[in-house]
Design a protein around this motif. Structure first.
Motif, short mmCIF file in Angstrom:
data_model
loop_
_atom_site.label_atom_id
_atom_site.label_comp_id
_atom_site.label_asym_id
_atom_site.label_seq_id
_atom_site.Cartn_x
_atom_site.Cartn_y
_atom_site.Cartn_z
N GLN A 269 -8.25 9.52 6.46
CA GLN A 269 -7.71 10.45 5.47
C GLN A 269 -6.30 10.04 5.03
N GLN A 270 -5.48 9.53 5.95
CA GLN A 270 -4.09 9.22 5.61
C GLN A 270 -3.92 7.86 4.95
N SER A 271 -5.00 7.07 4.83
CA SER A 271 -4.87 5.74 4.23
C SER A 271 -4.67 5.84 2.73
N GLY A 272 -3.95 4.88 2.17
CA GLY A 272 -3.74 4.84 0.73
C GLY A 272 -2.37 4.39 0.30
N PRO A 273 -1.28 4.94 0.89
CA PRO A 273 0.06 4.51 0.44
C PRO A 273 0.31 3.02 0.58
N GLU A 274 -0.47 2.35 1.45
CA GLU A 274 -0.28 0.89 1.61
C GLU A 274 -0.57 0.13 0.32
N ILE A 275 -1.31 0.74 -0.58
CA ILE A 275 -1.60 0.09 -1.87
C ILE A 275 -0.32 -0.19 -2.64
N MET A 276 0.71 0.63 -2.41
CA MET A 276 1.98 0.46 -3.12
C MET A 276 2.66 -0.86 -2.77
N GLU A 277 2.20 -1.53 -1.70
CA GLU A 277 2.81 -2.78 -1.29
C GLU A 277 2.35 -3.96 -2.15
N LEU A 278 1.28 -3.76 -2.92
CA LEU A 278 0.81 -4.83 -3.81
C LEU A 278 1.82 -5.06 -4.92
N GLU A 279 2.27 -6.31 -5.07
CA GLU A 279 3.26 -6.66 -6.08
C GLU A 279 2.90 -7.99 -6.71
#
Length: 638
Positions: free
Chosen positions: A513-523
């Motif tokens: 459920q808490q997964s997702g913010p790691e996507i912001m690391e894509l640059e």
């Protein structure tokens, strides 16, 4: 993608190049040969290449394809089988003394092409149509070139144009324009020499006739050709491994050619030393070498005594020891010569494509995100909530409907209520069965995100589509992985090309459920080696146990990386290889400046009809939603 400079924006027709490469392999009867575009067409045995001429580019499809195929016919079948390259090399040596070497070299290539063209048509009549197209186009071309070169007073070039027209004209009467008094007088003599080419039975015969023609032409030409219409290749047309063992043996004499008077007594000591050497098969050169240049010395009959006659069981690269006797040295014949990571068959470097033989993968794990990244993610999630909730409802309705649906008109199963067919039909089908679909979607996804520098102005909007992808699949319980890929240009060398794979959302965390913010690391980072990345993630996807496997690639342009000129073809081959293994591969092209026709053509060549266009990046959720809906619907068990 709009470019400031667009004059050199050549696009490769991937499907056509693959067809030409397959044709090359078939005609040469070798999987080593490839087709490639060059300014001129010729055969390189050393590089295992058949070069197709740029001459056929920018022509109608009905001319371009037959013209390129005719180049392949001449090189892969004609030159490879019927050209005497030793005679060509001898001719090339004679050119050094000629006052018009460019004219002479091109004349031989023209004569050889015409000679082997007739052989090709005789051996394989099916090639005739392509050669007819070739001859018609070349006739028109050289007619126009003759006029242009005469206007510029380029008499050597104009004479060569005329030679082509003379040799290929279907009419016995050919109108010959006026050059200058001296040339006009010499052309009949040149023409009489050219007529002997019709009787040439070999490359050597053609070379002799060309030398006689060049000798006559040199007496009336005062300068050599400027243009190059046919290319006389150098020694690259010969295989380096064609040399025999005798060619490797030293033949130059010593300064003193004497022989020791004293005979060997048999009690001499022969010392053996291991000397570190370097050759092109070694992975890395050492720091020290030993070189011998023996120019003088006395020959003896002393033998080292360590050689033995070869046997059938010897390996090609083994070291031999002893002469039919037991030895305490290492037994190399029992060692495995193949080194890990080098064998194509064992999944080594070359298994990822020849263009990627020096590439290596580096997997990175996403870091725990702070409050700022989490806030950005929550904002994007809120923007796509409508899409993934709607998708969840659609999928749930489909699954519920399949649970209650039943199949009727069967010959076995549960007896139905309608028994009228028992009396009216000859073969009544009165039974039905309830479907028993699984409660879960039997599929896994990988989203591969292009993190090249060109994504700099699109990455923020692209993340909206990635968040939709993640939240939609998470809501219906489908395992997935989100990986960003790039090649680090600052670390690349000729022998080492590190490719990074950032696992923003791994399979193990995709349903948390808490997964997702790691996507912001894509640059946006550096280059993109798409074919290599597809092969790497396809291996990961094939390890999954789900029945259906999907690979979706987010990209904004063509592959671009160090020494990756054939990136379009390599990527196409990677896509086809993945599909043959049961992986459904889709591409989503994203842009913020619209879509050009050439770009659309490139992506269609790579991915076929499974390249989905998002002409503007803000339209990405609207494009992604129907794709996910269709793929998830077909993944529900029946």
């Amino acid at each position: 993608m709009h470019r400031f400079i667009d004059f050199n924006d050549e696009k490769t027709d991937t499907l056509l190049m693959l067809e030409l490469s397959d044709l090359t392999k078939t005609l040469t009867n070798s999987d080593l040969y490839e087709a490639e575009i060059r300014v001129h067409s010729y055969l390189s045995k050393r590089d295992h290449k058949v070069f197709v001429s740029h001459f056929w580019d920018h022509r109608p499809e009905g001319i371009k394809k037959p013209g390129m195929k005719s180049d392949v016919y001449l090189r892969a079948f004609g030159n490879s089988s019927f050209t005497d390259f030793q005679a060509v090399d001898e001719f090339r040596d004679i050119l050094a003394a000629s006052p018009i070497p460019r004219f002479a070299g091109q004349l031989l290539m023209l004569a050889e092409d015409l000679r082997i063209e007739e052989i090709c048509k005789k051996e394989r009549p099916g090639m005739g149509s392509e050669f007819n197209v070739r001859r018609n186009i070349y006739m028109e071309y050289f007619e126009s070139q003759l006029v242009v070169n005469l206007e510029k007073n380029l008499f050597a070039d104009a004479l060569f144009n005329l030679v082509y027209l003379i040799l290929n004209s279907n009419s016995p009467v050919l109108t010959i324009p006026s050059f200058n008094p001296e040339l006009d007088e010499g052309i009949p003599h040149i023409r009489s020499h050219l007529e002997n080419l019709y009787d040439a039975k070999s490359t050597r015969d053609a070379a002799v006739t060309c030398l006689n023609t060049v000798e006559r032409a040199a007496s009336v030409l005062h300068s050599d050709m400027i243009n190059e219409y046919f290319h006389l290749p150098g020694f690259e047309q010969n295989l380096l491994d064609d040399i025999s063992f005798s060619d490797l043996v030293r033949k130059d004499p010593l300064q003193n050619d004497d022989f020791a008077e004293e005979k060997a007594g048999g009690d001499e000591h022969v010392y053996e030393e291991k000397m570190r050497t370097w050759h092109r098969e070694a992975e890395r050169p050492g720091k020290s070498y030993m070189q011998f240049e023996l120019d003088q010395g006395t020959k003896t009959d002393i033998s080292g005594g360590s050689e033995r006659e070869g046997e059938d069981g010897d390996q090609a690269l083994a070291i031999v020891q002893g002469r039919s006797k037991r030895t305490d040295k290492n037994e190399f014949s029992k060692m495995d010569i193949n080194r890990p990571g080098e064998s194509v068959a064992s999944g080594g470097k070359s298994s990822y494509g020849i263009a990627n033989k020096n590439a290596r993968p580096i997997f990175l794990n996403a870091q725990r995100q702070g409050e700022e990244s989490t806030a950005q993610y929550m904002k994007l999630e809120k923007e796509v909530t409508f899409y993934h909730k709607k998708l969840k409802n659609i999928i749930e309705r489909i699954m519920k409907k399949k649970e209650t649906d039943h199949r009727s008109h069967l010959q076995m199963g549960r007896l139905g209520k309608n028994l009228v067919p028992f009396f009216t039909d000859e073969h009544p089908k009165l039974f039905y069965k309830k479907s028993q679909p699984g409660k879960e979607i039997d599929a896994s996804f990988i989203l591969l995100v292009d993190c090249s520098a060109s994504m700099f102005d699109k990455m923020e909007e692209t993340k909206r589509g990635i968040v939709l992808f993640h939240e939609a699949l998470k809501s219906v319980g489908v395992s997935h992985e989100i990986i960003g890929f790039w090649e680090e240009a600052n670390e690349v060398t000729k022998d080492d090309q590190p490719n990074y794979f950032l696992q923003a959302i791994p399979f193990s965390m995709s349903l948390q459920q808490q997964s997702g913010p790691e996507i912001m690391e894509l640059e946006a980072m550096e280059d993109n080696r798409d074919g290599y990345a597809i092969r790497i993630v396809a291996e990961r996807l094939l390890k999954r146990s789900e029945n259906q496997k999907f690979l979706i690639i987010f990209s904004d342009g063509e592959p671009a990386a160090f020494d990756y000129d054939n990136g379009i073809m390599d990527t196409h081959e990677a896509v086809m290889a993945a599909r043959k293994k049961g992986i459904e591969v889709f591409n989503i092209f994203i842009s913020n400046t619209g879509l050009e026709f050439e770009q659309r053509k490139v992506f269609e060549n790579i991915y076929g009809n499974r390249s989905i266009i998002a002409p503007y990046v803000e339209e990405l959720p609207d494009v992604l939603f129907p794709l996910l809906k269709r793929l998830l619907s077909q993944s529900i068990n029946i």
